[in-house]
Design a protein around this motif. Structure first.
Motif, mmCIF file in Angstrom:
data_model
loop_
_atom_site.group_PDB
_atom_site.id
_atom_site.type_symbol
_atom_site.label_atom_id
_atom_site.label_comp_id
_atom_site.label_asym_id
_atom_site.label_seq_id
_atom_site.Cartn_x
_atom_site.Cartn_y
_atom_site.Cartn_z
ATOM 1 N N ALA A 97 5.600 -0.648 -27.723
ATOM 2 C CA ALA A 97 4.304 -1.154 -28.177
ATOM 3 C C ALA A 97 4.143 -0.962 -29.687
ATOM 4 O O ALA A 97 4.452 0.096 -30.225
ATOM 5 C CB ALA A 97 3.181 -0.420 -27.443
ATOM 6 N N GLY A 98 3.681 -2.017 -30.343
ATOM 7 C CA GLY A 98 3.478 -1.968 -31.783
ATOM 8 C C GLY A 98 4.730 -2.203 -32.595
ATOM 9 O O GLY A 98 4.667 -2.263 -33.833
ATOM 10 N N GLU A 103 5.114 -9.488 -29.372
ATOM 11 C CA GLU A 103 3.957 -9.100 -28.565
ATOM 12 C C GLU A 103 2.690 -9.804 -29.044
ATOM 13 O O GLU A 103 2.516 -10.070 -30.238
ATOM 14 C CB GLU A 103 3.773 -7.589 -28.545
ATOM 15 C CG GLU A 103 3.408 -6.953 -29.856
ATOM 16 C CD GLU A 103 3.321 -5.436 -29.762
ATOM 17 O OE1 GLU A 103 3.485 -4.874 -28.665
ATOM 18 O OE2 GLU A 103 3.100 -4.801 -30.813
ATOM 19 N N ASP A 106 -0.965 -5.341 -30.113
ATOM 20 C CA ASP A 106 -0.540 -3.958 -29.984
ATOM 21 C C ASP A 106 -1.488 -3.265 -29.007
ATOM 22 O O ASP A 106 -2.684 -3.120 -29.295
ATOM 23 C CB ASP A 106 -0.591 -3.272 -31.342
ATOM 24 C CG ASP A 106 -0.140 -1.817 -31.293
ATOM 25 O OD1 ASP A 106 0.160 -1.313 -30.195
ATOM 26 O OD2 ASP A 106 -0.095 -1.180 -32.367
#
Length: 450
Positions: A97-98, A103, A106
């Motif tokens: 994540a991030g 993506e 986040d």
């Protein structure tokens, strides 16, 4: 510190669970581990346990074979290593994540707000241990296949991020509720968790009715739910490019289990290469964050050398197996030894076209979302289930199968049937089953019944 086995409970560092090979502890590191810390954990698993380390389907660490005397020592070691362990309900996000270029959003800030809000409410003791929340920001390592009571899925709508809220299940089958603007998403989750807590200590999201959901959403800004597009299956194994120019190299643990000595060798190699962070990942895997491309092949080659999975076509990925007998005292089937024999004796069935689930007992602790064939151990034999038919499953019951002697001939015949006649696996297995009942009985049953 005596381990107690309570169905539905989750083993922790403070409350180990008794199994067939001693006490089991489970913990979920909030952050990545340095190679030095991972090496120390591997050494601790050999010193205090039986040298078996596992990564679960949700990306938690398990250490097996502890005793009442050594379990507290392991907990002390985790504290000494300054590993921050998740407490309270599970709020799951992608291990990258991030850091993933693809993506949608986040998920870390929202997941953090949810965790903090739940801690402030003091509801931890009112919620069932397995209640979970998924905050899925998208990307290659999305969490669409992870089961959750409450699921938030990021979507960019008219230039803003909204979170599609669904209940009870993986993304494909979860019950869509609404789309929530970023600022209200945390409130919505907290209210739904309160509604679950009000139902009792064993309640889950499936126990909420329409009035409960409506009450939780009351006063919040609610948009129409929009089911996100179906993503390809998330597969941690492989090389994943990161926004900082580096890469995460995913390696798998065969059936979620590794020898601590092999893990120690790999951690030390990572340290020597200059890799600074290793993250536990869903689907029983580890991610090695490599700052330079020159390191990727080196860590993969070392992982392969000591027995880890580094390719997505590895035949071991076709089998999902629990610890089985004798490691689990509930198990009637030696799942790991059976898996090893399947690799040698029926490789034709492990060509990536099916998923085989081996379970030591009917609790099916390691059950994947979808399995084409399930072999379930029981006191006097096994159940052979074919899951392509969504309403009924063929069940065969036979004699002792701890060494595979009862089930392997059936699977070998099925493999030959597929080669000779083609068709579905179900058809091949049906043809492979003997005409006479396998021991006590052979019949159809409803999958929900017994």
């Amino acid at each position: 510190m005596n381990g107690r086995r309570i169905r539905g409970a989750c083993p922790t560092l403070a409350a180990p669970m008794a199994t067939g090979d001693g006490l089991l502890v489970r913990f979920h590191p909030n952050d990545g581990l340095t190679p030095r810390v991972l090496a120390s954990l591997a050494e601790a698993a050999m010193t205090h346990g039986n040298g078996i380390v596992e990564v679960t389907a949700r990306g938690s660490l398990q250490i097996r074979g502890l005793s009442a005397q050594t379990a507290p020592r392991l907990a002390d070691e985790v504290e000494r290593l300054e590993i921050t362990v998740r407490t309270g309900i599970a709020v799951d996000i992608s291990p990258l994540a991030g850091r993933e270029p693809g993506e949608t959003a986040d998920p870390m800030p929202l997941a953090s707000r949810i965790s903090q809000a739940v801690e402030r409410t003091g509801w931890r003791e009112r919620l069932a241990p397995k209640v979970s929340v998924v905050v899925d920001g998208g990307g290659v390592l999305h969490l669409s296949e992870m089961m959750a009571d409450i699921r938030l899925m990021a979507e960019k709508r008219e230039g803003r991020i909204v979170w599609n809220l669904a209940l009870n299940g993986a993304a494909e089958e979860a019950h869509g509720i609404a789309s929530i603007p970023e600022n209200d998403a945390c409130f919505a989750v907290v209210r739904l968790l309160e509604a679950i807590a009000d139902k009792g200590r064993k309640a889950r999201a499936r126990d909420l009715d329409d009035s409960d959901i409506k009450g939780a959403m009351d006063g919040l800004r609610v948009l129409s739910f929009r089911k996100p597009p179906r993503h390809p299956s998330s597969q941690p194994i492989g090389v994943h490019r990161l926004t900082n120019g580096g890469a995460a190299v995913g390696i798998g643990l065969a059936y979620g289990q590794a020898r601590a000595d092999a893990l120690l060798v790999l951690a030390r190699k990572a340290s020597a290469l200059g890799i600074e962070e290793i993250r536990c990942a869903p689907e029983r895997s580890l991610l090695f964050l490599c700052p330079a491309r020159a390191l990727e092949d080196k860590i993969r080659n070392e992982a392969k050398r000591v027995g880890f999975i580094v390719e997505n076509d590895d035949k071991r990925l076709a089998i999902v197996a629990c610890a089985g007998a004798p490691a689990c005292r509930s198990a009637h089937l030696a799942t790991r030894s059976l898996a090893a024999r399947l690799m040698v004796e029926t490789p034709e069935l492990l060509d990536g076209s099916l998923r085989l689930h081996l379970s030591g007992c009917d609790k099916r602790c390691a059950a994947p979302r979808h399995a084409d064939v399930s072999i379930i151990g029981e006191e006097h034999g096994f159940w052979l289930e074919l899951s392509q038919d969504t309403n009924r499953a063929f069940v065969a019951r036979a004699g002792r199968v701890d060494d595979g002697d009862a089930v392997l001939p059936i699977l070998r015949r099925a493999a030959k049937e597929r080669v000779l006649h083609g068709g579905s696996l179900r058809d091949a297995l049906m043809r492979a089953l003997p005409a006479e009942p396998l021991g006590a009985e052979s019949r159809f049953r409803n999958k929900e019944g017994r």
